[in-house]
Design an enzyme around this catalytic site. Sequence first.
Site, PDB file in Angstrom:
ATOM      1  N   ASP A 244       0.838  -1.191   0.000  1.00 25.02           N
ATOM      2  CA  ASP A 244       0.000   0.000   0.000  1.00 25.02           C
ATOM      3  C   ASP A 244       0.876   1.244   0.000  1.00 25.02           C
ATOM      4  OD1 ASP A 244       0.754   0.455   2.633  1.00 25.02           O
ATOM      5  OD2 ASP A 244      -1.134  -0.182   3.496  1.00 25.02           O
TER       6      ASP A 244
ATOM      7  N   ASN B 135      -3.951  12.904   0.140  1.00 26.38           N
ATOM      8  CA  ASN B 135      -5.309  13.400  -0.106  1.00 26.38           C
ATOM      9  C   ASN B 135      -5.584  14.687   0.661  1.00 26.38           C
ATOM     10  OD1 ASN B 135      -6.378  11.521  -1.979  1.00 26.38           O
ATOM     11  ND2 ASN B 135      -6.758  10.032  -0.366  1.00 26.38           N
TER      12      ASN B 135
ATOM     13  N   ASP C 182      -6.042  10.401  -6.739  1.00 29.46           N
ATOM     14  CA  ASP C 182      -6.406   9.535  -7.864  1.00 29.46           C
ATOM     15  C   ASP C 182      -5.254   9.423  -8.863  1.00 29.46           C
ATOM     16  OD1 ASP C 182      -8.882   9.099  -6.791  1.00 29.46           O
ATOM     17  OD2 ASP C 182      -9.956  10.435  -8.151  1.00 29.46           O
TER      18      ASP C 182
ATOM     19  N   ASP D 148      -6.014   2.307  -0.994  1.00 30.47           N
ATOM     20  CA  ASP D 148      -4.652   2.370  -1.532  1.00 30.47           C
ATOM     21  C   ASP D 148      -3.922   1.043  -1.354  1.00 30.47           C
ATOM     22  OD1 ASP D 148      -4.607   2.783   1.293  1.00 30.47           O
ATOM     23  OD2 ASP D 148      -2.568   3.562   1.148  1.00 30.47           O
TER      24      ASP D 148
END
Length: 324
Positions: A198, A206, A215, A241
């Site tokens: 991850d 974010n 994204d 993620d």
Amino acid sequence: MDQSSEKQRLEDLKHYALLDSAPEESFDRITRIAKKVFGVPIALISLVDENRQWFKSRQGLETCETPRDISFCTHAIEKNQPLIVHDASEDPRFRDSPLVTGDPNIRFYAGIPLRSPKGFNLGTLCVMDQQPRIASLEHIEILRDLARLVVDEIELRALAAFDCLTGMHRRTKFMEVAETELQRATRYGSNFSILIFDIDHFKTINDTHGHAAGDLVLQKVAEICKANLRSVDIASRFGGDEFVVLLPETNLSDARVIAERLRHQFETCQIEEGGHIMQFTTSFGLADHANSDLKTINAILNEADDYLYEAKTNGRNKVLTSTA
């Protein structure tokens, strides 16, 4: 078909992850209709890979595949029009084929190429009979319509199987493919590895740059995976993620090399967004099927996940396995 086009066709076929998948009623329904409309004993949805034609759906035939070099469908996918053979015993292309001289003793064949949106013929919808016959234009048009329904069903299946943002397999599809690989590895005594990774501090990305930037990072992960993994490897976005990759015919040592290559690619890439340059790192956990205690996909995933957790709690941006 030239070698380059054939390579692209095979990549398109493998993208759909249909080969060796379980029977599905949505496809069987179409072959049942084709068999009934033509009044023939055999109807198939055939997918043609490097060495074989494999039947996603079959009516009236016991075998699930035949060698490509003797198949009618190999000829059918060469052109974008129906292949109609009224009497195979008199056709020089097929009269010496074991499918004609022996079981199932094919005489009549009608096949429509299954053309993907990218323009590649994945296989055919075909009907066969042990008796010579003439196919009417009306019947051929019906077979064309049914072939379009097969392609539509393949596309619908793909939409359900692949993550829209990254183009990777979704969790459900990954588990289906992984179970097939587990059965194959168990049957032939081969190995495979699974890696889980991850994005380190993805929430911070974010929060700092916005979800659109997040994204872009997820899409970059998919892009790097595609560039660095083999066509037989199965990459999946498990959610958020977190990503999982299945590496067929790969031991833990080789899997670690692949994971380290991916980790380095992620660490060194740069993403420009809104005048800012974003960078990110990843943490990996690996496990393989060779461990005699890991008899299920979930068990292998859980062990890999344990190593991922250890990697994240010990500094992140690293790869950990049982050999660490």
